[in-house]
Design a protein around this motif. Structure first.
Motif, mmCIF file in Angstrom:
data_model
loop_
_atom_site.group_PDB
_atom_site.id
_atom_site.type_symbol
_atom_site.label_atom_id
_atom_site.label_comp_id
_atom_site.label_asym_id
_atom_site.label_seq_id
_atom_site.Cartn_x
_atom_site.Cartn_y
_atom_site.Cartn_z
ATOM 1 N N HIS A 1 -9.919 -6.605 -3.810
ATOM 2 C CA HIS A 1 -8.810 -6.603 -4.765
ATOM 3 C C HIS A 1 -7.536 -7.100 -4.070
ATOM 4 N N ASP B 1 -14.071 0.284 -5.096
ATOM 5 C CA ASP B 1 -12.961 0.709 -5.932
ATOM 6 C C ASP B 1 -12.457 2.077 -5.469
ATOM 7 N N GLU C 1 -4.032 -6.710 -6.198
ATOM 8 C CA GLU C 1 -3.703 -5.506 -6.956
ATOM 9 C C GLU C 1 -2.666 -4.658 -6.227
ATOM 10 N N ALA C 2 -1.624 -4.290 -6.942
ATOM 11 C CA ALA C 2 -0.584 -3.424 -6.396
ATOM 12 C C ALA C 2 -0.643 -2.065 -7.079
ATOM 13 N N ASN C 3 0.085 -1.110 -6.511
ATOM 14 C CA ASN C 3 0.188 0.239 -7.076
ATOM 15 C C ASN C 3 -1.162 0.942 -7.165
ATOM 16 N N GLN C 4 -2.050 0.616 -6.247
ATOM 17 C CA GLN C 4 -3.360 1.268 -6.178
ATOM 18 C C GLN C 4 -3.402 2.104 -4.900
ATOM 19 N N ASP D 1 0.807 -1.217 0.000
ATOM 20 C CA ASP D 1 0.000 0.000 0.000
ATOM 21 C C ASP D 1 0.841 1.269 0.000
ATOM 22 N N ARG E 1 -1.899 4.124 0.021
ATOM 23 C CA ARG E 1 -3.306 3.759 0.269
ATOM 24 C C ARG E 1 -3.567 3.910 1.760
ATOM 25 N N TYR F 1 -11.659 -2.543 0.258
ATOM 26 C CA TYR F 1 -10.911 -2.500 -0.995
ATOM 27 C C TYR F 1 -9.930 -3.660 -1.097
ATOM 28 N N ARG F 2 -9.150 -3.913 -0.049
ATOM 29 C CA ARG F 2 -8.145 -4.969 -0.122
ATOM 30 C C ARG F 2 -8.799 -6.337 -0.216
#
Length: 256
Positions: free
Chosen positions: A191, A233, A194-197, A154, A215, A187-188
């Motif tokens: 997803h 999202d 998913e990285a770089n979010q 994050d 994050r 969110y986690r």
């Protein structure tokens, strides 16, 4: 019901962006942080004209939280009940049977000062209150700027932030203690790979165009809220606007 959390970094300075996003995204409930105005100075006319009811816990120039809702707002609590705090960092209310809270957790930097001690004390008080809420309410959503990166995934540069209050083990441990009560990082959980979010990008060093983000804005749901969740999202579009907040909204949809 579409619920969003957004640190607007001054609701007056970002008002055109806030109004535009409310019109386009059409959230039913919005949890705002860092509104940076006293309650009486909140732009109720401009936001009320969009069909929102408003509950505010403001403070001059700093902090401040609010709840916007297209449905009636009931049983408002201003201030975290489990700690004495002069800063306006917490508000909760009921919307259509859902108990929601808007949270602006202390940043905690520098870590060798009272600011970090205050952050940890505040997180412990939040956990104590969340434990009570979980026994009292069937459906619960605690959203806000938690000022915590839960894991290295994050933060864009874990090594550089290792000693930052947002990533320190003490902060992460207390965040996990919240989850261990039975709350879910929406969110986690939605997803997991998913990285770089991220939800925050500093104004300095071209952080936004390089996606050097963090994050730190989270929606924590209890089990029944998670079971009803259809989507979750991060909406990056407001961060790219002119005179944007350094944060962007995180949202989820919960069936009623």
């Amino acid at each position: 019901m579409k619920i969003a959390t957004w640190n607007v970094n001054s609701v007056k300075a970002r008002l055109p962006n806030v109004v535009k996003w409310l019109r386009t995204a059409k959230p039913d409930v919005v949890l705002l942080q860092e509104i940076k105005c006293q309650s009486a100075d909140f732009p109720e006319t401009e936001i009320g004209d969009l069909g929102y009811n408003i509950a505010v816990h403001g403070q001059k120039s700093y902090n401040g939280v609010a709840i916007l809702s297209k449905l009636p707002i009931e049983d408002v609590v201003r201030g975290l009940p489990t700690i004495e705090d002069e800063q306006s960092r917490y508000i909760e209310a009921t919307v259509n049977g859902l108990r929601v809270a808007s949270i602006y957790l202390p940043n905690g930097n520098p870590v060798d000062t009272e600011k970090f001690t205050y952050k940890l004390r505040w997180m412990e008080a939040l956990r104590a209150h969340a434990k009570e809420l979980l026994t009292e309410w069937d459906v619960l959503a605690l959203g806000g700027d938690y000022n915590v990166c839960p894991a290295d995934a994050d933060v864009y540069d874990p090594e550089a932030f290792a000693n930052d209050a947002l990533c320190r083990p003490e902060s992460r441990n207390r965040f996990r203690a919240l989850l261990h009560l039975g709350l879910i990082d929406a969110y986690r959980a939605k997803h997991p790979a998913e990285a770089n979010q991220y939800s925050y990008w500093d104004y300095q060093q071209r952080a936004w165009p390089q996606n050097h983000g963090l994050r730190i804005d989270h929606l924590l749901l209890n089990g029944p809220a998670w079971d009803r969740m259809a989507a979750c999202d991060i909406d990056r579009s407001p961060r790219g606007a002119d005179k944007a907040s350094d944060h962007t909204p995180v949202w989820c949809e919960i069936g009623t």
